[in-house]
Enzyme design. Structure first.
Site, PDB file in Angstrom:
ATOM      1  N   LYS A 185       0.853  -1.190   0.000  1.00 45.00           N
ATOM      2  CA  LYS A 185       0.000   0.000   0.000  1.00 45.00           C
ATOM      3  C   LYS A 185       0.884   1.233   0.000  1.00 45.00           C
ATOM      4  O   LYS A 185       1.489   1.589   1.011  1.00 45.00           O
ATOM      5  CB  LYS A 185      -0.932   0.051   1.204  1.00 45.00           C
ATOM      6  N   GLU A 259      10.476   1.746  10.060  1.00 43.66           N
ATOM      7  CA  GLU A 259      11.368   2.899   9.851  1.00 43.66           C
ATOM      8  C   GLU A 259      10.508   4.126  10.108  1.00 43.66           C
ATOM      9  O   GLU A 259       9.607   4.430   9.321  1.00 43.66           O
ATOM     10  CB  GLU A 259      11.911   2.919   8.414  1.00 43.66           C
ATOM     11  N   CYS A 293      13.637  11.667   5.710  1.00 43.21           N
ATOM     12  CA  CYS A 293      13.675  11.274   7.131  1.00 43.21           C
ATOM     13  C   CYS A 293      15.059  11.504   7.721  1.00 43.21           C
ATOM     14  O   CYS A 293      15.194  11.699   8.922  1.00 43.21           O
ATOM     15  CB  CYS A 293      13.292   9.820   7.275  1.00 43.21           C
ATOM     16  N   GLU A 391       9.437  16.798  14.914  1.00 45.58           N
ATOM     17  CA  GLU A 391       9.768  16.609  13.491  1.00 45.58           C
ATOM     18  C   GLU A 391       8.900  17.545  12.646  1.00 45.58           C
ATOM     19  O   GLU A 391       7.677  17.426  12.644  1.00 45.58           O
ATOM     20  CB  GLU A 391       9.513  15.150  13.081  1.00 45.58           C
TER      21      GLU A 391
HETATM   22  P1  NAD Z   1       2.271   8.226   7.672  1.00 45.26           P
HETATM   23  O1  NAD Z   1       2.613   7.411   8.857  1.00 45.26           O
HETATM   24  O2  NAD Z   1       1.220   9.255   7.798  1.00 45.26           O
HETATM   25  O3  NAD Z   1       1.792   7.270   6.460  1.00 45.26           O
HETATM   26  C1  NAD Z   1       2.599   6.226   5.984  1.00 45.26           C
HETATM   27  C2  NAD Z   1       1.716   5.142   5.389  1.00 45.26           C
HETATM   28  O4  NAD Z   1       0.932   4.550   6.418  1.00 45.26           O
HETATM   29  C3  NAD Z   1       0.732   5.650   4.346  1.00 45.26           C
HETATM   30  O5  NAD Z   1       0.663   4.719   3.300  1.00 45.26           O
HETATM   31  C4  NAD Z   1      -0.573   5.703   5.120  1.00 45.26           C
HETATM   32  O6  NAD Z   1      -1.722   5.588   4.326  1.00 45.26           O
HETATM   33  C5  NAD Z   1      -0.428   4.502   6.028  1.00 45.26           C
HETATM   34  N1  NAD Z   1      -1.245   4.534   7.237  1.00 45.26           N
HETATM   35  C6  NAD Z   1      -1.750   5.615   7.892  1.00 45.26           C
HETATM   36  N2  NAD Z   1      -2.418   5.218   8.990  1.00 45.26           N
HETATM   37  C7  NAD Z   1      -2.336   3.862   9.032  1.00 45.26           C
HETATM   38  C8  NAD Z   1      -2.813   2.873   9.936  1.00 45.26           C
HETATM   39  N3  NAD Z   1      -3.503   3.188  11.028  1.00 45.26           N
HETATM   40  N4  NAD Z   1      -2.534   1.570   9.681  1.00 45.26           N
HETATM   41  C9  NAD Z   1      -1.792   1.227   8.602  1.00 45.26           C
HETATM   42  N5  NAD Z   1      -1.325   2.124   7.701  1.00 45.26           N
HETATM   43  C10 NAD Z   1      -1.588   3.427   7.923  1.00 45.26           C
HETATM   44  O7  NAD Z   1       3.644   8.853   7.169  1.00 45.26           O
HETATM   45  P2  NAD Z   1       3.859   9.911   5.994  1.00 45.26           P
HETATM   46  O8  NAD Z   1       3.328  11.235   6.419  1.00 45.26           O
HETATM   47  O9  NAD Z   1       3.389   9.301   4.726  1.00 45.26           O
HETATM   48  O10 NAD Z   1       5.463   9.974   5.914  1.00 45.26           O
HETATM   49  C11 NAD Z   1       6.263  10.866   6.611  1.00 45.26           C
HETATM   50  C12 NAD Z   1       6.887  10.185   7.819  1.00 45.26           C
HETATM   51  O11 NAD Z   1       7.665   9.062   7.403  1.00 45.26           O
HETATM   52  C13 NAD Z   1       7.849  11.074   8.589  1.00 45.26           C
HETATM   53  O12 NAD Z   1       7.632  10.922   9.955  1.00 45.26           O
HETATM   54  C14 NAD Z   1       9.216  10.531   8.213  1.00 45.26           C
HETATM   55  O13 NAD Z   1      10.246  10.768   9.147  1.00 45.26           O
HETATM   56  C15 NAD Z   1       8.925   9.073   8.071  1.00 45.26           C
HETATM   57  N6  NAD Z   1       9.952   8.411   7.260  1.00 45.26           N
HETATM   58  C16 NAD Z   1      10.872   7.613   7.886  1.00 45.26           C
HETATM   59  C17 NAD Z   1      11.872   6.989   7.156  1.00 45.26           C
HETATM   60  C18 NAD Z   1      12.901   6.116   7.805  1.00 45.26           C
HETATM   61  O14 NAD Z   1      13.634   5.435   7.094  1.00 45.26           O
HETATM   62  N7  NAD Z   1      12.985   6.081   9.122  1.00 45.26           N
HETATM   63  C19 NAD Z   1      11.924   7.190   5.770  1.00 45.26           C
HETATM   64  C20 NAD Z   1      10.979   8.024   5.172  1.00 45.26           C
HETATM   65  C21 NAD Z   1       9.982   8.626   5.928  1.00 45.26           C
END
Ligand code: NAD
Length: 487
Positions: A185, A259, A293, A391
């Site tokens: 997804k 991550e 990130c 963040e």
């Molecule tokens: P997010 O957590 O809002 O969404 C990520 C994914 O999770 C999306 O596909 C979303 O639809 C899905 N999702 C949302 N709620 C869910 C639930 N309850 N159950 C299952 N899936 C769900 O994150 P974002 O805003 O898309 O991304 C930004 C974040 O990602 C930042 O915090 C960033 O630091 C982090 N990030 C971390 C890394 C790493 O390697 N540590 C890399 C890239 C981004």
């Protein structure tokens, strides 16, 4: 800003699910519009997967595990995975265009980082299929103990919007290398390149049902994470979402790899090579609009060079071109979505309320056109301010002075996050001892974002669970059976 240049001959696409080798639409008829954040134009329609689509995708993945994929010789699996990488490179201009339309990031960055590295993920893990070893121990003349690797089973891959194809393939390539089947997804904000990727998988020879794609919002992700027939979840995204996934996965005891978010420090000692430091710090602060990130969003500078650093850093940051992602000179494109833009803007207000001073930036740009924010350097805040602790995930950095190693070490470790850090010093002894004391999964010394895919990638504390990369990925995506052979 000039009008956005018309993208070359690539059309944005509508995004359907891909289940058991076929593109399908949602049975419940639910969809949403996908928006280009650089122009506010609608790019296409995206299906929202319900329980039925997730059930069908999981069923297809389970069946495919027992089929041709489950018995395929490793060498053939490796060839197919390599071919996916080759086909990504063949379609690089198209994929880069779609990634830029979806995210607002500069096209040159999509080409050179997002898509190029996505292909590299497959090329790298194609090798891991045939080179990953197993443990074995000889116990005198009593027995030989050795482990056998097996796929975990059906794996859910859930991804964010900041590096859409790069991060999705960082999970898909090792999951396939280890022989699993998947339900993916992608983020609802950036659904297009994942939709092209499944076409590529089919063309490369991946059997139907091995790779399934379900589009949708958080609820669709939740249907995957709570599904009783999904064996593992590999998730990249916000820390708070990681918490929700952990809860949802608990009743079925799924294997988890997370991550998560970060608030990475960049520590600059007085003996650092200042020109090199500033050149790289510009990138670690503002590239990809600060939506990486690993970006170093809180900068600590030793007091002796604090003023000269700020003067040079601000002068260079002011030169960075913000605007049309299709212009080759642009370093900072549009923020990924209206929602995320509003979040970052809210932190600019918080900085003002907290008494911060905008050394440069602090403004939005081209509001009539899209979601643009100037590179922003904030000084005058203290360690407890929200802008230093939370963040922001935008082109916004805070800079604080420090005097001693001990003082700055305490400040950088004083956080729930623990993803990465950069240390700038020419003193090798200090570089080694200081880096070892930082509570982060990855520390760069005199560089940033330099990667070798064999190394452990991931965060500690609230920034992640487990490590990815090379054998670490293969460990997550396999189960091991230990066999004891009595001699
Ligand atoms: P997010 O957590 O809002 O969404 C990520 C994914 O999770 C999306 O596909 C979303 O639809 C899905 N999702 C949302 N709620 C869910 C639930 N309850 N159950 C299952 N899936 C769900 O994150 P974002 O805003 O898309 O991304 C930004 C974040 O990602 C930042 O915090 C960033 O630091 C982090 N990030 C971390 C890394 C790493 O390697 N540590 C890399 C890239 C981004």
């Amino acid at each position: 800003m000039q009008a956005t240049k018309t993208p070359i001959d690539v059309n944005p696409i509508d995004c359907s699910h891909y289940i058991n080798g076929e593109f399908v639409q949602s049975k419940n008829g639910e969809t949403f519009e996908n928006m280009n954040p650089a122009t506010k134009e609608v790019l296409g329609i995206v299906q929202i997967g319900g329980k039925e689509e997730v059930d069908n995708a999981v069923k297809a993945a389970r069946t495919a595990l027992k089929g041709e994929w489950g018995t395929m010789p490793a060498k053939k699996r490796s060839q197919i995975i390599r071919k996916i990488g080759d086909l990504i490179l063949e379609r690089l201009p198209e994929l880069a265009m779609l990634e830029t339309l979806d995210t607002g990031k500069p096209l040159w960055l999509s080409k050179s980082v997002d898509i190029d590295r996505a292909a590299n993920n497959f090329h790298f893990f194609a090798d891991c299929v045939t080179t990953t070893g197993n443990e074995s121990y000889q116990q005198d003349d009593i027995a030989i103990h050795y482990s056998v690797r097996k796929p975990v089973g059906v794996v859910g891959l859930i991804n964010p919007w900041n590096l859409p194809l790069l991060l999705l393939t960082w999970k898909l390539a090792p999951a396939l290398a280890a022989g699993n089947t998947v339900v993916m997804k992608p983020s609802e904000v950036t659904p297009m390149t994942a939709t092209v990727l499944v076409e590529i998988c089919k063309e490369a020879g991946v059997p139907d049902g091995v790779v399934n794609l379900v589009h949708g919002l958080g609820e669709t992700g939740a249907a995957i994470t709570s599904h009783e027939d999904v064996d593992a979840i590999a998730f990249t995204g916000e820390t708070v979402t990681g918490t929700a996934i952990m809860k949802a996965a608990a009743p079925t005891l799924k294997k988890l790899s997370f991550e998560l978010g970060g608030k990475n420090p960049n520590i600059i000692f007085a003996d650092a090579n200042l020109d090199e430091t500033i050149e790289t710090t510009l990138k670690s602060s503002f590239i990809n609009q600060g939506e990486v990130c690993l970006c170093g969003s809180r900068i600590y500078v030793q007091r002796e060079i604090y003023d000269s650093f700020l003067e040079k850093f601000a002068a260079k940051a002011k030169e960075l071109k913000v605007g049309d992602p299709f212009e080759s000179e642009t370093l900072v494109g549009a923020m990924v979505s209206e929602e995320h833009y509003n979040k970052v803007v809210s932190y600019l207000d918080i900085a003002k309320e907290e008494g911060g001073k905008f050394l440069i930036g602090g403004n939005t740009l081209y509001e009539e056109k899209g979601f643009y924010i100037e590179p922003t350097i904030i000084t005058g805040l203290n360690q407890d301010s929200r802008c230093v602790r939370e963040e922001i995930f935008g082109p916004v950095v805070t800079v604080l002075p420090f005097d001693t190693e001990e003082e700055v070490l305490e400040q950088i470790n004083d956080t729930h996050y623990g993803l990465s850090a950069s240390v700038w010093t020419t003193n090798v002894k200090r570089a080694a001892s200081f880096s070892a004391q930082i509570e982060a999964g990855m520390v760069w010394v005199n560089t940033w974002f330099l990667r070798d895919l064999r190394t452990p990638f991931g965060g500690m504390k609230h920034s992640g669970l487990g490590r990815e990369g090379g054998v670490h990925s293969m460990d997550f995506y396999t189960e091991q059976t230990n066999v004891t052979l009595k001699l």
